[in-house]
Design a protein around this motif. Structure first.
Motif, PDB file in Angstrom:
ATOM      1  N   SER A 168      42.920  42.304  43.868  1.00 49.88           N
ATOM      2  CA  SER A 168      42.578  40.964  44.372  1.00 49.88           C
ATOM      3  C   SER A 168      43.021  40.787  45.827  1.00 49.88           C
ATOM      4  N   GLN A 169      44.164  41.347  46.193  1.00 48.02           N
ATOM      5  CA  GLN A 169      44.652  41.267  47.569  1.00 48.02           C
ATOM      6  C   GLN A 169      43.781  42.117  48.491  1.00 48.02           C
ATOM      7  N   LEU A 170      43.390  43.294  48.016  1.00 49.00           N
ATOM      8  CA  LEU A 170      42.522  44.166  48.825  1.00 49.00           C
ATOM      9  C   LEU A 170      41.166  43.520  49.079  1.00 49.00           C
ATOM     10  N   VAL A 171      40.659  42.789  48.102  1.00 47.26           N
ATOM     11  CA  VAL A 171      39.392  42.071  48.289  1.00 47.26           C
ATOM     12  C   VAL A 171      39.543  41.087  49.451  1.00 47.26           C
ATOM     13  N   ARG A 172      40.648  40.337  49.441  1.00 51.45           N
ATOM     14  CA  ARG A 172      40.879  39.356  50.515  1.00 51.45           C
ATOM     15  C   ARG A 172      41.087  40.045  51.861  1.00 51.45           C
ATOM     16  N   ASP A 173      41.841  41.138  51.874  1.00 53.13           N
ATOM     17  CA  ASP A 173      42.184  41.807  53.126  1.00 53.13           C
ATOM     18  C   ASP A 173      41.033  42.601  53.727  1.00 53.13           C
ATOM     19  N   THR A 174      40.205  43.223  52.888  1.00 48.62           N
ATOM     20  CA  THR A 174      39.166  44.129  53.392  1.00 48.62           C
ATOM     21  C   THR A 174      37.755  43.576  53.301  1.00 48.62           C
ATOM     22  N   GLY A 175      37.541  42.613  52.417  1.00 57.10           N
ATOM     23  CA  GLY A 175      36.201  42.092  52.210  1.00 57.10           C
ATOM     24  C   GLY A 175      35.336  42.977  51.325  1.00 57.10           C
ATOM     25  N   ILE A 176      35.935  44.039  50.795  1.00 59.14           N
ATOM     26  CA  ILE A 176      35.202  44.929  49.891  1.00 59.14           C
ATOM     27  C   ILE A 176      35.118  44.238  48.530  1.00 59.14           C
ATOM     28  N   PRO A 177      33.946  44.211  47.907  1.00 58.67           N
ATOM     29  CA  PRO A 177      33.812  43.548  46.603  1.00 58.67           C
ATOM     30  C   PRO A 177      34.738  44.172  45.556  1.00 58.67           C
ATOM     31  N   ASP A 178      35.243  43.313  44.673  1.00 61.30           N
ATOM     32  CA  ASP A 178      36.171  43.797  43.649  1.00 61.30           C
ATOM     33  C   ASP A 178      35.515  44.845  42.751  1.00 61.30           C
ATOM     34  N   VAL A 179      34.233  44.721  42.495  1.00 61.24           N
ATOM     35  CA  VAL A 179      33.528  45.689  41.656  1.00 61.24           C
ATOM     36  C   VAL A 179      33.607  47.081  42.287  1.00 61.24           C
ATOM     37  N   THR A 180      33.438  47.142  43.595  1.00 59.27           N
ATOM     38  CA  THR A 180      33.522  48.421  44.311  1.00 59.27           C
ATOM     39  C   THR A 180      34.918  49.001  44.208  1.00 59.27           C
ATOM     40  N   LEU A 181      35.930  48.166  44.406  1.00 67.04           N
ATOM     41  CA  LEU A 181      37.313  48.644  44.342  1.00 67.04           C
ATOM     42  C   LEU A 181      37.672  49.126  42.936  1.00 67.04           C
ATOM     43  N   TYR A 182      37.227  48.393  41.930  1.00 64.16           N
ATOM     44  CA  TYR A 182      37.492  48.821  40.551  1.00 64.16           C
ATOM     45  C   TYR A 182      36.774  50.142  40.237  1.00 64.16           C
ATOM     46  N   THR A 183      35.576  50.323  40.805  1.00 63.00           N
ATOM     47  CA  THR A 183      34.848  51.577  40.609  1.00 63.00           C
ATOM     48  C   THR A 183      35.607  52.733  41.249  1.00 63.00           C
ATOM     49  N   TRP A 184      36.116  52.537  42.460  1.00 59.56           N
ATOM     50  CA  TRP A 184      36.893  53.578  43.132  1.00 59.56           C
ATOM     51  C   TRP A 184      38.151  53.898  42.338  1.00 59.56           C
ATOM     52  N   ARG A 185      38.804  52.840  41.854  1.00 58.79           N
ATOM     53  CA  ARG A 185      40.037  53.038  41.083  1.00 58.79           C
ATOM     54  C   ARG A 185      39.732  53.794  39.793  1.00 58.79           C
ATOM     55  N   LYS A 186      38.650  53.415  39.109  1.00 60.92           N
ATOM     56  CA  LYS A 186      38.276  54.082  37.859  1.00 60.92           C
ATOM     57  C   LYS A 186      37.964  55.552  38.107  1.00 60.92           C
ATOM     58  N   LYS A 187      37.273  55.850  39.193  1.00 58.76           N
ATOM     59  CA  LYS A 187      36.951  57.237  39.528  1.00 58.76           C
ATOM     60  C   LYS A 187      38.231  58.030  39.790  1.00 58.76           C
ATOM     61  N   ALA A 188      39.161  57.448  40.514  1.00 58.62           N
ATOM     62  CA  ALA A 188      40.430  58.129  40.796  1.00 58.62           C
ATOM     63  C   ALA A 188      41.204  58.366  39.503  1.00 58.62           C
ATOM     64  N   LEU A 189      41.208  57.386  38.619  1.00 53.50           N
ATOM     65  CA  LEU A 189      41.892  57.537  37.332  1.00 53.50           C
ATOM     66  C   LEU A 189      41.244  58.640  36.500  1.00 53.50           C
ATOM     67  N   SER A 190      39.927  58.724  36.544  1.00 50.83           N
ATOM     68  CA  SER A 190      39.226  59.755  35.769  1.00 50.83           C
ATOM     69  C   SER A 190      39.520  61.150  36.309  1.00 50.83           C
ATOM     70  N   GLN A 191      39.936  61.227  37.558  1.00 47.13           N
ATOM     71  CA  GLN A 191      40.306  62.509  38.168  1.00 47.13           C
ATOM     72  C   GLN A 191      41.784  62.819  37.944  1.00 47.13           C
ATOM     73  N   GLY A 192      42.465  61.944  37.180  1.00 51.86           N
ATOM     74  CA  GLY A 192      43.858  62.194  36.863  1.00 51.86           C
ATOM     75  C   GLY A 192      44.849  61.635  37.859  1.00 51.86           C
ATOM     76  N   ILE A 193      44.379  60.814  38.771  1.00 54.54           N
ATOM     77  CA  ILE A 193      45.271  60.222  39.765  1.00 54.54           C
ATOM     78  C   ILE A 193      45.765  58.882  39.232  1.00 54.54           C
ATOM     79  N   PRO A 194      47.087  58.727  39.057  1.00 53.32           N
ATOM     80  CA  PRO A 194      47.591  57.446  38.578  1.00 53.32           C
ATOM     81  C   PRO A 194      47.494  56.384  39.667  1.00 53.32           C
TER      82      PRO A 194
END
Length: 125
Positions: A25-51
């Motif tokens: 939520s803070q990154l959305v405010r700071d960067t203007g990147i949609p939360d859906v995009t950030l959650y997608t990036w986070r999910k992809k990183a998690l699927s690659q084993g990155i906590p």
């Protein structure tokens, strides 16, 4: 639709990780990147084993899944590599050892009875 470089994505994912632990939520405010995009990036990183918690919680409040990912990721590291890993992630080696001990004691404290069904509360034979 905006396109972001891999380097930029990695920098944003790093912000979600310790020691920053910036919530999405803070990154959305700071960067203007949609939360859906950030959650997608986070999910992809998690699927690659990155906590990547990205929820603003300190490491002791991470989910068991994220803690286990760190335990697995650090299992083969020597002392120097572990120290470097911990510095990068904002963790302490002692935290990881505590998580590992908790997982081991949790697993060994629950013996499995293959002939018992919890769902039905009786033996299945």
């Amino acid at each position: 639709m905006a396109r972001y470089s891999e380097e930029f994505k990695e920098s944003i994912i790093q912000m979600m990780m310790p020691p920053n632990n910036v919530p999405v939520s803070q990154l959305v405010r700071d960067t203007g990147i949609p939360d859906v995009t950030l959650y997608t990036w986070r999910k992809k990183a998690l699927s690659q084993g990155i906590p990547v918690p990205g929820n603003g919680k300190n490491p002791d409040q991470w989910t068991p899944e994220n803690q286990l990912a760190v335990i697995i990721e650090t299992a083969a590291l020597n002392k120097a590599e572990m120290a470097e890993y911990c510095r990068k992630k904002g963790l302490f080696a002692e935290q990881i050892q505590q998580w590992k001990a908790a997982f081991i004691s949790g697993v060994s404290a629950k013996p499995v009875n293959p002939g018992y069904s919890r769902a039905f509360g009786h033996s299945i034979r």
